[in-house]
Design a protein around this motif. Structure first.
Motif, PDB file in Angstrom:
ATOM      1  N   VAL A 140       0.830  -1.196   0.000  1.00 18.32           N
ATOM      2  CA  VAL A 140       0.000   0.000   0.000  1.00 18.32           C
ATOM      3  C   VAL A 140       0.867   1.248   0.000  1.00 18.32           C
ATOM      4  O   VAL A 140       0.631   2.191  -0.757  1.00 18.32           O
ATOM      5  CB  VAL A 140      -0.956   0.010   1.209  1.00 18.32           C
ATOM      6  CG1 VAL A 140      -1.780   1.287   1.225  1.00 18.32           C
ATOM      7  CG2 VAL A 140      -1.859  -1.222   1.167  1.00 18.32           C
ATOM      8  N   SER A 141       1.892   1.262   0.864  1.00 16.90           N
ATOM      9  CA  SER A 141       2.835   2.363   0.899  1.00 16.90           C
ATOM     10  C   SER A 141       4.225   1.821   0.602  1.00 16.90           C
ATOM     11  O   SER A 141       4.448   0.611   0.584  1.00 16.90           O
ATOM     12  CB  SER A 141       2.819   3.033   2.286  1.00 16.90           C
ATOM     13  OG  SER A 141       3.398   2.173   3.255  1.00 16.90           O
ATOM     14  N   ASN A 142       5.177   2.741   0.381  1.00 16.38           N
ATOM     15  CA  ASN A 142       6.537   2.301   0.087  1.00 16.38           C
ATOM     16  C   ASN A 142       7.426   2.300   1.327  1.00 16.38           C
ATOM     17  O   ASN A 142       8.646   2.227   1.219  1.00 16.38           O
ATOM     18  CB  ASN A 142       7.154   3.186  -1.000  1.00 16.38           C
ATOM     19  CG  ASN A 142       7.250   4.643  -0.565  1.00 16.38           C
ATOM     20  OD1 ASN A 142       6.784   5.023   0.503  1.00 16.38           O
ATOM     21  ND2 ASN A 142       7.859   5.470  -1.417  1.00 16.38           N
ATOM     22  N   ARG A 143       6.803   2.366   2.506  1.00 18.19           N
ATOM     23  CA  ARG A 143       7.577   2.393   3.753  1.00 18.19           C
ATOM     24  C   ARG A 143       8.131   1.003   4.068  1.00 18.19           C
ATOM     25  O   ARG A 143       7.434  -0.018   3.960  1.00 18.19           O
ATOM     26  CB  ARG A 143       6.706   2.858   4.919  1.00 18.19           C
ATOM     27  CG  ARG A 143       7.477   3.058   6.228  1.00 18.19           C
ATOM     28  CD  ARG A 143       6.633   3.794   7.235  1.00 18.19           C
ATOM     29  NE  ARG A 143       5.507   3.007   7.696  1.00 18.19           N
ATOM     30  CZ  ARG A 143       5.571   2.147   8.729  1.00 18.19           C
ATOM     31  NH1 ARG A 143       6.719   1.972   9.382  1.00 18.19           N
ATOM     32  NH2 ARG A 143       4.503   1.486   9.108  1.00 18.19           N
ATOM     33  N   ARG A 144       9.420   0.977   4.408  1.00 20.99           N
ATOM     34  CA  ARG A 144      10.058  -0.284   4.811  1.00 20.99           C
ATOM     35  C   ARG A 144       9.675  -0.574   6.258  1.00 20.99           C
ATOM     36  O   ARG A 144       9.899   0.248   7.145  1.00 20.99           O
ATOM     37  CB  ARG A 144      11.586  -0.180   4.712  1.00 20.99           C
ATOM     38  CG  ARG A 144      12.089  -0.006   3.293  1.00 20.99           C
ATOM     39  CD  ARG A 144      13.542   0.436   3.265  1.00 20.99           C
ATOM     40  NE  ARG A 144      14.413  -0.478   3.979  1.00 20.99           N
ATOM     41  CZ  ARG A 144      15.038  -1.513   3.420  1.00 20.99           C
ATOM     42  NH1 ARG A 144      14.905  -1.728   2.122  1.00 20.99           N
ATOM     43  NH2 ARG A 144      15.815  -2.309   4.129  1.00 20.99           N
ATOM     44  N   ARG A 145       9.129  -1.721   6.501  1.00 18.34           N
ATOM     45  CA  ARG A 145       8.698  -2.100   7.853  1.00 18.34           C
ATOM     46  C   ARG A 145       9.604  -3.224   8.358  1.00 18.34           C
ATOM     47  O   ARG A 145       9.739  -4.254   7.693  1.00 18.34           O
ATOM     48  CB  ARG A 145       7.247  -2.574   7.839  1.00 18.34           C
ATOM     49  CG  ARG A 145       6.277  -1.547   7.255  1.00 18.34           C
ATOM     50  CD  ARG A 145       4.907  -2.156   7.029  1.00 18.34           C
ATOM     51  NE  ARG A 145       4.008  -1.230   6.348  1.00 18.34           N
ATOM     52  CZ  ARG A 145       3.244  -0.331   6.967  1.00 18.34           C
ATOM     53  NH1 ARG A 145       3.259  -0.263   8.298  1.00 18.34           N
ATOM     54  NH2 ARG A 145       2.476   0.471   6.274  1.00 18.34           N
ATOM     55  N   GLN A 146      10.177  -3.012   9.526  1.00 15.22           N
ATOM     56  CA  GLN A 146      10.980  -4.069  10.151  1.00 15.22           C
ATOM     57  C   GLN A 146      10.048  -4.964  10.949  1.00 15.22           C
ATOM     58  O   GLN A 146       9.346  -4.502  11.848  1.00 15.22           O
ATOM     59  CB  GLN A 146      12.065  -3.472  11.048  1.00 15.22           C
ATOM     60  CG  GLN A 146      13.002  -4.521  11.629  1.00 15.22           C
ATOM     61  CD  GLN A 146      14.213  -3.902  12.295  1.00 15.22           C
ATOM     62  OE1 GLN A 146      14.927  -3.113  11.681  1.00 15.22           O
ATOM     63  NE2 GLN A 146      14.427  -4.245  13.546  1.00 15.22           N
ATOM     64  N   VAL A 147      10.017  -6.235  10.577  1.00 12.60           N
ATOM     65  CA  VAL A 147       9.044  -7.152  11.169  1.00 12.60           C
ATOM     66  C   VAL A 147       9.749  -8.410  11.659  1.00 12.60           C
ATOM     67  O   VAL A 147      10.920  -8.662  11.356  1.00 12.60           O
ATOM     68  CB  VAL A 147       7.967  -7.544  10.142  1.00 12.60           C
ATOM     69  CG1 VAL A 147       7.161  -6.320   9.705  1.00 12.60           C
ATOM     70  CG2 VAL A 147       8.586  -8.213   8.920  1.00 12.60           C
ATOM     71  N   THR A 148       9.017  -9.191  12.421  1.00 13.46           N
ATOM     72  CA  THR A 148       9.457 -10.527  12.826  1.00 13.46           C
ATOM     73  C   THR A 148       8.476 -11.538  12.269  1.00 13.46           C
ATOM     74  O   THR A 148       7.288 -11.249  12.070  1.00 13.46           O
ATOM     75  CB  THR A 148       9.532 -10.659  14.349  1.00 13.46           C
ATOM     76  OG1 THR A 148       8.253 -10.338  14.909  1.00 13.46           O
ATOM     77  CG2 THR A 148      10.586  -9.732  14.928  1.00 13.46           C
TER      78      THR A 148
END
Length: 369
Positions: free
Chosen positions: A22-30
């Motif tokens: 949806v957005s181009n934001r990089r999300r740090q996930v587990t």
């Protein structure tokens, strides 16, 4: 979380990068491996990807990039930890299902070859067939407009004047009308003599026929000229000009016809080129010869004199550039055929001696401007 080993939990706890599509934001996930892959970002509800829907996406070396068939097509998961990537890949039984196997590659190659063959067949057979079917269907007003545009181009090349001696015009009209009536063409057909030394004759869309003075000067009898004109009437009768325009112009010309842009640059270029470059096919030339033979026989005259005229012209000037040779190939073969079709004269003369002299002098000192 159920049925998850301690080793799997430890691996799943390592961070990775997620794009939600949806957005181009990089999300740090587990990641958590359960009955489905859970992608969790701190402070947000986890996202679940069903293992069977996870697919490998294009990625550089050292990076496993994944997509999911059941979520946004732009969503991506990027894993740089090799052991974590291997653990996840082991659970995704359809990870590479969309990739081309040998059978898939063969299928792609096969369809590509089939497409190439189809294009060749369209060019060799489909376009000529379409031109044959469509040429007779072009409305006469459109055909006349194309002919008018081509006439402007031709008169730019050969001079804007037309020969206007009254006695010569009367003789020429008599000859043309006799041919036209036997050929079954309506009275919308027009013909004129252009005052140029080039020995040629040609037909344009819309029922226009032009005889050039250079050819008339070299003719020894009305039958020689009549056979040439009958050949050009054959091109009109068979719609050879329009067939050539549709074939050479392709889709751009057809679109022009559809939207009425038939006096613009494309129509003029194609129309004038069809005459200047003499783009009739061998088949069209043969059919026009057949038409001329039948027309001359119907008048009780022989088609042979016209072939003799062409042979005289091409034999003397065949290598000198723009002559009748450019639009009437294989003159020797044509002479042989016309000789085989020679018959004793059974009809009245096409013109009297006085009319023939008048026709030879149709251009007088100058043409009409």
């Amino acid at each position: 979380m159920s049925d998850v080993s301690a080793e799997a939990v430890a691996k799943a706890g390592k961070p990775t990068i997620f794009f939600d599509g949806v957005s181009n934001r990089r999300r740090q996930v587990t990641l958590t491996f359960g009955d489905a892959l859970e992608i969790a970002e701190e402070g947000a509800a986890p996202v679940r990807w069903v293992y069977a829907d996870i697919r490998r996406a294009d990625s550089p070396a050292g990076l496993l990039r994944l997509a999911c068939a059941s979520v946004s097509p732009l969503a991506r998961l990027e894993i740089r930890d090799a052991s974590l990537g291997a653990e996840l890949a082991a659970r995704c039984t359809r990870l590479d299902e969309h990739q081309a196997t040998r059978r898939g590659t063969a299928r792609i190659v096969g369809w590509s070859l089939a497409a190439a063959v189809s294009i060749v067949c369209v060019v060799l057979f489909g376009v000529p067939l379409a031109a044959d079917r469509l040429a007779p269907l072009v409305p006469k007003p459109i055909e006349r407009r194309i002919g008018d545009a081509a006439e402007v181009q031709m008169k730019t090349i050969f001079g804007r004047g037309t020969c206007d001696d009254a006695a010569g015009q009367a003789a020429f009209a008599k000859l043309v009308n006799r041919l036209r009536d036997v050929a079954g063409l309506d009275d919308s057909m027009t013909a004129a003599v252009l005052p140029t030394a080039v020995p040629n004759a040609f037909a344009l869309p819309g029922g226009k026929v032009f005889l050039l003075k250079g050819l008339l000067d070299k003719a020894d009898s009305p039958d020689e000229v009549a056979g040439i004109l009958a050949h050009e009437l054959g091109h009109l009768k068979h719609h050879d000009n329009m067939r050539g325009l549709i074939y050479n112009g392709g889709t751009s010309f057809l679109i022009g016809l559809l939207f009425g842009d038939v006096t613009g640059s494309s129509a003029v270029i194609f129309a004038s080129r069809s005459v200047v470059e003499a783009s009739y096919s061998r088949e069209a030339e043969t059919d026009a010869d057949t038409f001329a033979i039948e027309t001359m026989h119907a008048l009780g005259r022989s088609p042979k004199p016209s072939a003799e005229l062409m042979f005289r012209i091409t034999g003397k000037e065949g290598g000198s550039g723009f002559t009748i040779l450019s639009s009437h190939p294989l003159t020797e073969d044509r002479l042989a055929r016309m000789t085989r079709e020679d018959r004793p004269v059974s009809g009245p003369p096409l013109l009297t001696n006085d009319e023939w002299r008048a026709l030879k002098g149709i251009c007088g000192g100058s043409g009409k401007i």
